[in-house]
Scaffold this motif. Structure first.
Motif, mmCIF file in Angstrom:
data_model
loop_
_atom_site.group_PDB
_atom_site.id
_atom_site.type_symbol
_atom_site.label_atom_id
_atom_site.label_comp_id
_atom_site.label_asym_id
_atom_site.label_seq_id
_atom_site.Cartn_x
_atom_site.Cartn_y
_atom_site.Cartn_z
ATOM 1 N N ALA A 31 0.832 -1.210 0.000
ATOM 2 C CA ALA A 31 0.000 0.000 0.000
ATOM 3 C C ALA A 31 0.863 1.254 0.000
ATOM 4 O O ALA A 31 0.575 2.223 -0.716
ATOM 5 C CB ALA A 31 -0.929 -0.007 1.213
ATOM 6 N N ALA A 32 1.920 1.253 0.802
ATOM 7 C CA ALA A 32 2.812 2.417 0.854
ATOM 8 C C ALA A 32 3.497 2.640 -0.489
ATOM 9 O O ALA A 32 3.610 3.782 -0.969
ATOM 10 C CB ALA A 32 3.846 2.227 1.958
ATOM 11 N N ARG A 33 3.952 1.550 -1.125
ATOM 12 C CA ARG A 33 4.627 1.693 -2.424
ATOM 13 C C ARG A 33 3.675 2.195 -3.496
ATOM 14 O O ARG A 33 4.025 3.060 -4.300
ATOM 15 C CB ARG A 33 5.247 0.362 -2.847
ATOM 16 N N LEU A 34 2.457 1.656 -3.519
ATOM 17 C CA LEU A 34 1.491 2.075 -4.533
ATOM 18 C C LEU A 34 1.049 3.518 -4.323
ATOM 19 O O LEU A 34 0.858 4.267 -5.282
ATOM 20 C CB LEU A 34 0.279 1.143 -4.510
ATOM 21 N N ALA A 35 0.896 3.917 -3.075
ATOM 22 C CA ALA A 35 0.520 5.302 -2.793
ATOM 23 C C ALA A 35 1.604 6.264 -3.251
ATOM 24 O O ALA A 35 1.323 7.338 -3.785
ATOM 25 C CB ALA A 35 0.237 5.476 -1.299
ATOM 26 N N ALA A 77 3.452 5.935 -5.721
ATOM 27 C CA ALA A 77 3.473 5.993 -7.175
ATOM 28 C C ALA A 77 2.335 6.822 -7.762
ATOM 29 O O ALA A 77 2.319 7.094 -8.963
ATOM 30 C CB ALA A 77 3.412 4.577 -7.758
ATOM 31 N N VAL A 78 1.378 7.240 -6.946
ATOM 32 C CA VAL A 78 0.268 8.058 -7.440
ATOM 33 C C VAL A 78 0.800 9.425 -7.864
ATOM 34 O O VAL A 78 1.644 10.020 -7.190
ATOM 35 C CB VAL A 78 -0.820 8.197 -6.351
ATOM 36 N N ALA A 79 0.311 9.922 -8.977
ATOM 37 C CA ALA A 79 0.794 11.189 -9.535
ATOM 38 C C ALA A 79 0.665 12.329 -8.527
ATOM 39 O O ALA A 79 -0.415 12.548 -7.962
ATOM 40 C CB ALA A 79 0.007 11.533 -10.793
ATOM 41 N N GLY A 80 1.765 13.031 -8.286
ATOM 42 C CA GLY A 80 1.773 14.193 -7.410
ATOM 43 C C GLY A 80 2.143 13.918 -5.971
ATOM 44 O O GLY A 80 2.301 14.863 -5.189
ATOM 45 N N VAL A 81 2.296 12.640 -5.601
ATOM 46 C CA VAL A 81 2.640 12.316 -4.211
ATOM 47 C C VAL A 81 4.101 12.653 -3.935
ATOM 48 O O VAL A 81 4.995 12.257 -4.681
ATOM 49 C CB VAL A 81 2.367 10.830 -3.912
ATOM 50 N N VAL A 82 4.321 13.380 -2.860
ATOM 51 C CA VAL A 82 5.673 13.772 -2.462
ATOM 52 C C VAL A 82 6.276 12.745 -1.505
ATOM 53 O O VAL A 82 7.444 12.390 -1.608
ATOM 54 C CB VAL A 82 5.645 15.170 -1.799
ATOM 55 N N ASP A 83 5.465 12.263 -0.567
ATOM 56 C CA ASP A 83 5.934 11.277 0.407
ATOM 57 C C ASP A 83 4.712 10.551 0.974
ATOM 58 O O ASP A 83 3.573 11.004 0.807
ATOM 59 C CB ASP A 83 6.726 11.953 1.523
ATOM 60 N N VAL A 84 4.961 9.428 1.647
ATOM 61 C CA VAL A 84 3.882 8.642 2.236
ATOM 62 C C VAL A 84 4.242 8.305 3.675
ATOM 63 O O VAL A 84 5.334 7.789 3.944
ATOM 64 C CB VAL A 84 3.629 7.333 1.451
ATOM 65 N N HIS A 85 3.337 8.615 4.590
ATOM 66 C CA HIS A 85 3.449 8.185 5.980
ATOM 67 C C HIS A 85 2.391 7.110 6.199
ATOM 68 O O HIS A 85 1.189 7.397 6.181
ATOM 69 C CB HIS A 85 3.228 9.355 6.941
ATOM 70 N N CYS A 86 2.840 5.895 6.394
ATOM 71 C CA CYS A 86 1.910 4.769 6.512
ATOM 72 C C CYS A 86 1.820 4.326 7.965
ATOM 73 O O CYS A 86 2.787 3.808 8.531
ATOM 74 C CB CYS A 86 2.367 3.617 5.624
ATOM 75 N N ALA A 87 0.647 4.569 8.566
ATOM 76 C CA ALA A 87 0.418 4.182 9.958
ATOM 77 C C ALA A 87 -0.646 3.095 10.049
ATOM 78 O O ALA A 87 -1.370 3.002 11.049
ATOM 79 C CB ALA A 87 0.008 5.398 10.776
ATOM 80 N N LEU A 88 -0.748 2.275 9.030
ATOM 81 C CA LEU A 88 -1.706 1.175 9.038
ATOM 82 C C LEU A 88 -1.233 0.070 9.978
ATOM 83 O O LEU A 88 -0.022 -0.149 10.138
ATOM 84 C CB LEU A 88 -1.879 0.611 7.623
#
Length: 232
Positions: A193-197, A199-210
Motif C-alpha cells: 500500500a505504501a509503495r502504490l501510494a 506511485a500516485v501522480a503528485g505524491v511527495v511522500d507517504v506516511h503509513c500508519a496502518l
C-alpha cells in the motif's frame, strides 16, 4: 491526469522550435535567445530528429579562439576543437539525440535526463518524427496537483483495490504528503500500500500508519492474538 498513469504525453510542450541541419551558427544563437532555451532539436528533411544542439556545443567557438587552438590541440580536446570550427547545426549537434516517446513514464524521462546530464528531451513518434519537448520543469508539473485530487486517487487506486473498504482507512493528504491510518485485516499488504501510494501522480511522500485489526476472540477466532507470547 487523475486515475491514469502519468506519462510524458501529459506534460510535454507541443509547441517546439527546431533547426534544420543547415542552420547557421548565428541563427542558432539567435533562436536560443528568442525562445529562452538552452538546447534545440535538429531535424532532417523528413522531420526526423537526428541530433540536438545545446549551448555546450556552441561554447567551443568562444573557448577555442584562434590563439588557443594550438595550446589545446591535444587528443583529448580534438572534438571540442572541431566544434570550434563548425558553422552549421549538422556540424555542431550531438548525435544521436537522446529522446523519449510520448508514452514513456515521467520516471523514465527523469532517469534519461539524469544519466545523460541534459535539461530537456525531444519527444518523438515511433518513426522518429518530432512531437514535442519535455523539460525538467515539465516533469515537475505533476506536483502541482491539489491535495483532494491526490487523496481521491489514493483511495480509489490503492485503498479500495487492496483492502476493499475505504471507509475503514483514513486517507489524508497535505502538501502532497499522504498519511494512511487505520486497521487492515491482512498486514502483509501494508508495505505494498505504501509503495502504490507513493506511485500516485503528485505524491511527495507517504506516511503509513496502518496496522492489523484488534483481535476479538469471539468474533475473529482466525486472527492471531498479538497479546499472546510466542511459545518458547
Amino acid at each position: 491526469m487523475p486515475g491514469t498513469p502519468t506519462v510524458v504525453n501529459d506534460v510535454m510542450t507541443r509547441r517546439v522550435v527546431a533547426l534544420r541541419t543547415g542552420a547557421a551558427f548565428k541563427d542558432i544563437v539567435r533562436t536560443m535567445q528568442e525562445w529562452h532555451v538552452s538546447a534545440l532539436p535538429v531535424l532532417d528533411d523528413g522531420g526526423h530528429v537526428v541530433g540536438v544542439v545545446s549551448e555546450a556545443d556552441l561554447l567551443p567557438k568562444q573557448e577555442y579562439s584562434e590563439g588557443e587552438v594550438v595550446r589545446y590541440g591535444r587528443a583529448q580536446h580534438l572534438a571540442e576543437v572541431r566544434k570550434a570550427d563548425a558553422v552549421t547545426a549538422g556540424e555542431l549537434m550531438t548525435a544521436p539525440a537522446v529522446a523519449v516517446t510520448p508514452d514513456a513514464t515521467l520516471a523514465c524521462a527523469a532517469r534519461a535526463m539524469a544519466r545523460r546530464r541534459v535539461k530537456r528531451l525531444p519527444v518523438v513518434a515511433a518513426d522518429g518524427t518530432l512531437l514535442g519537448i519535455v523539460s525538467r520543469s515539465d516533469l515537475l508539473k505533476v506536483f502541482l496537483r491539489d491535495d483532494p485530487a491526490i487523496a481521491e486517487d489514493v483511495r480509489r487506486e490503492v485503498v479500495e483495490r487492496l483492502f476493499g473498504d475505504a471507509e475503514a482507512i483514513r486517507t489524508e493528504v497535505r502538501d502532497g504528503v499522504v498519511t494512511l491510518t487505520g486497521h487492515v485485516r491482512d498486514t502483509a499488504l501494508i508495505p505494498l500500500a505504501a509503495r502504490l501510494a507513493r506511485a500516485v501522480a503528485g505524491v511527495v511522500d507517504v506516511h503509513c500508519a496502518l496496522s492489523g485489526r484488534p483481535r476479538h476472540p469471539d468474533l475473529d477466532p482466525d486472527l492471531p492474538d498479538p497479546q499472546r507470547s510466542a511459545p518458547a
